[in-house]
Write a protein that holds these residues in place. Structure first.
Motif, PDB file in Angstrom:
ATOM      1  N   ILE A  46       0.855  -1.187   0.000  1.00 14.73           N
ATOM      2  CA  ILE A  46       0.000   0.000   0.000  1.00 14.73           C
ATOM      3  C   ILE A  46       0.886   1.230   0.000  1.00 14.73           C
ATOM      4  O   ILE A  46       1.711   1.424   0.902  1.00 14.73           O
ATOM      5  CB  ILE A  46      -0.923  -0.020   1.227  1.00 14.73           C
ATOM      6  N   ASP A  47       0.708   2.044  -1.002  1.00 12.98           N
ATOM      7  CA  ASP A  47       1.467   3.283  -1.135  1.00 12.98           C
ATOM      8  C   ASP A  47       0.760   4.350  -0.297  1.00 12.98           C
ATOM      9  O   ASP A  47      -0.220   4.951  -0.718  1.00 12.98           O
ATOM     10  CB  ASP A  47       1.536   3.684  -2.606  1.00 12.98           C
ATOM     11  N   VAL A  48       1.288   4.575   0.914  1.00  8.96           N
ATOM     12  CA  VAL A  48       0.662   5.489   1.867  1.00  8.96           C
ATOM     13  C   VAL A  48       0.673   6.923   1.344  1.00  8.96           C
ATOM     14  O   VAL A  48      -0.293   7.667   1.519  1.00  8.96           O
ATOM     15  CB  VAL A  48       1.349   5.390   3.251  1.00  8.96           C
ATOM     16  N   VAL A  49       1.723   7.309   0.666  1.00  7.92           N
ATOM     17  CA  VAL A  49       1.812   8.669   0.128  1.00  7.92           C
ATOM     18  C   VAL A  49       0.742   8.866  -0.947  1.00  7.92           C
ATOM     19  O   VAL A  49       0.009   9.866  -0.949  1.00  7.92           O
ATOM     20  CB  VAL A  49       3.223   8.969  -0.422  1.00  7.92           C
ATOM     21  N   ALA A  50       0.610   7.894  -1.853  1.00 10.28           N
ATOM     22  CA  ALA A  50      -0.417   7.982  -2.902  1.00 10.28           C
ATOM     23  C   ALA A  50      -1.809   7.983  -2.274  1.00 10.28           C
ATOM     24  O   ALA A  50      -2.693   8.724  -2.697  1.00 10.28           O
ATOM     25  CB  ALA A  50      -0.269   6.831  -3.888  1.00 10.28           C
ATOM     26  N   LEU A  51      -1.987   7.156  -1.253  1.00 14.77           N
ATOM     27  CA  LEU A  51      -3.265   7.105  -0.540  1.00 14.77           C
ATOM     28  C   LEU A  51      -3.584   8.461   0.075  1.00 14.77           C
ATOM     29  O   LEU A  51      -4.699   8.959  -0.045  1.00 14.77           O
ATOM     30  CB  LEU A  51      -3.218   6.015   0.542  1.00 14.77           C
ATOM     31  N   SER A  52      -2.610   9.087   0.705  1.00 14.89           N
ATOM     32  CA  SER A  52      -2.820  10.389   1.342  1.00 14.89           C
ATOM     33  C   SER A  52      -3.133  11.473   0.313  1.00 14.89           C
ATOM     34  O   SER A  52      -3.735  12.488   0.647  1.00 14.89           O
ATOM     35  CB  SER A  52      -1.609  10.779   2.188  1.00 14.89           C
ATOM     36  N   GLN A  53      -2.758  11.240  -0.930  1.00 20.10           N
ATOM     37  CA  GLN A  53      -3.028  12.205  -1.996  1.00 20.10           C
ATOM     38  C   GLN A  53      -4.316  11.883  -2.757  1.00 20.10           C
ATOM     39  O   GLN A  53      -4.625  12.537  -3.740  1.00 20.10           O
ATOM     40  CB  GLN A  53      -1.842  12.258  -2.966  1.00 20.10           C
ATOM     41  N   GLY A  54      -5.052  10.842  -2.295  1.00 20.15           N
ATOM     42  CA  GLY A  54      -6.355  10.529  -2.889  1.00 20.15           C
ATOM     43  C   GLY A  54      -6.350   9.464  -3.952  1.00 20.15           C
ATOM     44  O   GLY A  54      -7.313   9.365  -4.721  1.00 20.15           O
ATOM     45  N   SER A  55      -5.336   8.629  -4.015  1.00 15.88           N
ATOM     46  CA  SER A  55      -5.286   7.566  -5.012  1.00 15.88           C
ATOM     47  C   SER A  55      -6.340   6.496  -4.699  1.00 15.88           C
ATOM     48  O   SER A  55      -6.306   5.861  -3.640  1.00 15.88           O
ATOM     49  CB  SER A  55      -3.901   6.924  -5.031  1.00 15.88           C
ATOM     50  N   VAL A  56      -7.259   6.302  -5.623  1.00 19.18           N
ATOM     51  CA  VAL A  56      -8.300   5.296  -5.456  1.00 19.18           C
ATOM     52  C   VAL A  56      -7.687   3.899  -5.495  1.00 19.18           C
ATOM     53  O   VAL A  56      -8.100   3.007  -4.758  1.00 19.18           O
ATOM     54  CB  VAL A  56      -9.391   5.461  -6.538  1.00 19.18           C
ATOM     55  N   LYS A  57      -6.665   3.709  -6.343  1.00 15.26           N
ATOM     56  CA  LYS A  57      -5.998   2.416  -6.433  1.00 15.26           C
ATOM     57  C   LYS A  57      -5.347   2.054  -5.095  1.00 15.26           C
ATOM     58  O   LYS A  57      -5.462   0.920  -4.618  1.00 15.26           O
ATOM     59  CB  LYS A  57      -4.955   2.442  -7.540  1.00 15.26           C
ATOM     60  N   ALA A  58      -4.712   3.025  -4.453  1.00 18.15           N
ATOM     61  CA  ALA A  58      -4.086   2.781  -3.147  1.00 18.15           C
ATOM     62  C   ALA A  58      -5.156   2.498  -2.090  1.00 18.15           C
ATOM     63  O   ALA A  58      -4.976   1.640  -1.221  1.00 18.15           O
ATOM     64  CB  ALA A  58      -3.231   3.975  -2.738  1.00 18.15           C
ATOM     65  N   PHE A  59      -6.275   3.220  -2.169  1.00 17.13           N
ATOM     66  CA  PHE A  59      -7.354   2.983  -1.204  1.00 17.13           C
ATOM     67  C   PHE A  59      -7.945   1.586  -1.401  1.00 17.13           C
ATOM     68  O   PHE A  59      -8.238   0.889  -0.427  1.00 17.13           O
ATOM     69  CB  PHE A  59      -8.448   4.050  -1.333  1.00 17.13           C
ATOM     70  N   ASP A  60      -8.120   1.175  -2.652  1.00 18.92           N
ATOM     71  CA  ASP A  60      -8.626  -0.172  -2.925  1.00 18.92           C
ATOM     72  C   ASP A  60      -7.700  -1.236  -2.336  1.00 18.92           C
ATOM     73  O   ASP A  60      -8.156  -2.225  -1.766  1.00 18.92           O
ATOM     74  CB  ASP A  60      -8.784  -0.408  -4.426  1.00 18.92           C
ATOM     75  N   ALA A  61      -6.402  -1.013  -2.476  1.00 17.42           N
ATOM     76  CA  ALA A  61      -5.423  -1.964  -1.912  1.00 17.42           C
ATOM     77  C   ALA A  61      -5.547  -2.006  -0.397  1.00 17.42           C
ATOM     78  O   ALA A  61      -5.505  -3.086   0.207  1.00 17.42           O
ATOM     79  CB  ALA A  61      -4.003  -1.568  -2.331  1.00 17.42           C
ATOM     80  N   LEU A  62      -5.712  -0.839   0.227  1.00 16.63           N
ATOM     81  CA  LEU A  62      -5.892  -0.765   1.685  1.00 16.63           C
ATOM     82  C   LEU A  62      -7.162  -1.515   2.084  1.00 16.63           C
ATOM     83  O   LEU A  62      -7.148  -2.332   3.010  1.00 16.63           O
ATOM     84  CB  LEU A  62      -5.976   0.702   2.132  1.00 16.63           C
ATOM     85  N   PHE A  63      -8.238  -1.259   1.373  1.00 16.83           N
ATOM     86  CA  PHE A  63      -9.519  -1.893   1.674  1.00 16.83           C
ATOM     87  C   PHE A  63      -9.420  -3.411   1.538  1.00 16.83           C
ATOM     88  O   PHE A  63      -9.853  -4.152   2.422  1.00 16.83           O
ATOM     89  CB  PHE A  63     -10.610  -1.336   0.752  1.00 16.83           C
ATOM     90  N   MET A  64      -8.890  -3.870   0.420  1.00 16.75           N
ATOM     91  CA  MET A  64      -8.782  -5.314   0.181  1.00 16.75           C
ATOM     92  C   MET A  64      -7.906  -6.004   1.216  1.00 16.75           C
ATOM     93  O   MET A  64      -8.163  -7.139   1.613  1.00 16.75           O
ATOM     94  CB  MET A  64      -8.245  -5.582  -1.227  1.00 16.75           C
ATOM     95  N   SER A  65      -6.901  -5.308   1.671  1.00 17.08           N
ATOM     96  CA  SER A  65      -5.983  -5.885   2.643  1.00 17.08           C
ATOM     97  C   SER A  65      -6.558  -5.896   4.058  1.00 17.08           C
ATOM     98  O   SER A  65      -6.399  -6.869   4.785  1.00 17.08           O
ATOM     99  CB  SER A  65      -4.665  -5.111   2.615  1.00 17.08           C
ATOM    100  N   TYR A  66      -7.239  -4.808   4.444  1.00 18.36           N
ATOM    101  CA  TYR A  66      -7.635  -4.655   5.841  1.00 18.36           C
ATOM    102  C   TYR A  66      -9.114  -4.924   6.145  1.00 18.36           C
ATOM    103  O   TYR A  66      -9.450  -5.231   7.287  1.00 18.36           O
ATOM    104  CB  TYR A  66      -7.287  -3.244   6.340  1.00 18.36           C
ATOM    105  N   TYR A  67      -9.981  -4.803   5.189  1.00 25.55           N
ATOM    106  CA  TYR A  67     -11.419  -4.946   5.476  1.00 25.55           C
ATOM    107  C   TYR A  67     -11.753  -6.285   6.150  1.00 25.55           C
ATOM    108  O   TYR A  67     -12.438  -6.296   7.181  1.00 25.55           O
ATOM    109  CB  TYR A  67     -12.259  -4.746   4.211  1.00 25.55           C
ATOM    110  N   PRO A  68     -11.305  -7.424   5.617  1.00 25.66           N
ATOM    111  CA  PRO A  68     -11.650  -8.694   6.277  1.00 25.66           C
ATOM    112  C   PRO A  68     -11.146  -8.753   7.726  1.00 25.66           C
ATOM    113  O   PRO A  68     -11.842  -9.248   8.611  1.00 25.66           O
ATOM    114  CB  PRO A  68     -10.962  -9.758   5.418  1.00 25.66           C
ATOM    115  N   ARG A  69      -9.962  -8.233   7.947  1.00 27.27           N
ATOM    116  CA  ARG A  69      -9.406  -8.249   9.307  1.00 27.27           C
ATOM    117  C   ARG A  69     -10.195  -7.333  10.236  1.00 27.27           C
ATOM    118  O   ARG A  69     -10.451  -7.688  11.391  1.00 27.27           O
ATOM    119  CB  ARG A  69      -7.936  -7.825   9.283  1.00 27.27           C
TER     120      ARG A  69
END
Length: 184
Positions: A8-31
């Motif tokens: 997960i690219d935290v910098v891209a996520l902090s800048q509004g990257s939907v792709k980075a947010f999707d990666a965060l969601f897919m990784s953490y949502y089940p947990r």
């Protein structure tokens, strides 16, 4: 949902990257959902709270820029969402909102509407009765007076009161049977 181990690219996520947010969601949502289920014991609440966590993460994504440990940050955010939910539930219990009547179902609303319509039809049928019969019926059914009391007040015999009531009820019964045959 299968956990995705995509970095997960935290910098891209902090800048509004939907792709980075999707990666965060897919990784953490089940947990997060499992974590919250362990806290609530309610699958639906856990799902709602997990979604609330990701809404919060997206809304405050710009603060992710300085995060050193993303895992800890996500769990801490989830914990805060859970505590806010608990506080809201406690406040609802304190002011007694859980004792408010539930919103009626469509069937209950229909039943209420039909009940009001039937009352109106009965009212019109009573209004159409001869004056003496209408007076006797209303004194009996609306005022709750007994037959002898009605007879005394109107200066008629108790038997006449009974005759008027019988005729009034017969008229209403016929009206209801006619409605029933229309509905069937």
């Amino acid at each position: 949902m299968k956990q995705v181990d995509e970095p997960i690219d935290v910098v891209a996520l902090s800048q509004g990257s939907v792709k980075a947010f999707d990666a965060l969601f897919m990784s953490y949502y089940p947990r997060m959902k499992s974590f919250l289920y362990g806290l609530t014991g309610d699958g639906e609440a856990a799902e709602d709270l997990a979604q609330d966590t990701f809404v919060h993460l997206w809304m405050y994504r710009s603060s992710l820029r300085n995060v050193q440990n993303l895992n800890a940050y996500v769990y801490r955010t989830t914990k805060h969402v859970f505590y806010a939910w608990l506080e809201q539930r406690r406040n609802v219990a304190d002011i007694g909102l859980e004792k408010l009547p539930a919103v009626p179902s469509v069937d209950e609303v229909e039943e209420i509407v039909y009940g009001h319509e039937l009352e109106e039809m009965v009212g019109r049928a009573v209004d159409a009765m001869p004056e003496q019969r209408r007076t006797v019926y209303r004194m009996s059914r609306e005022q709750g007076l007994g037959n002898q009391e009605i007879a005394d007040r109107l200066g008629i015999s108790k038997r006449t009161v009974e005759t008027h009531l019988s005729a009034a009820l017969s008229t209403l019964r016929q009206m209801v049977l006619g409605l029933k045959s229309l509905l069937l």
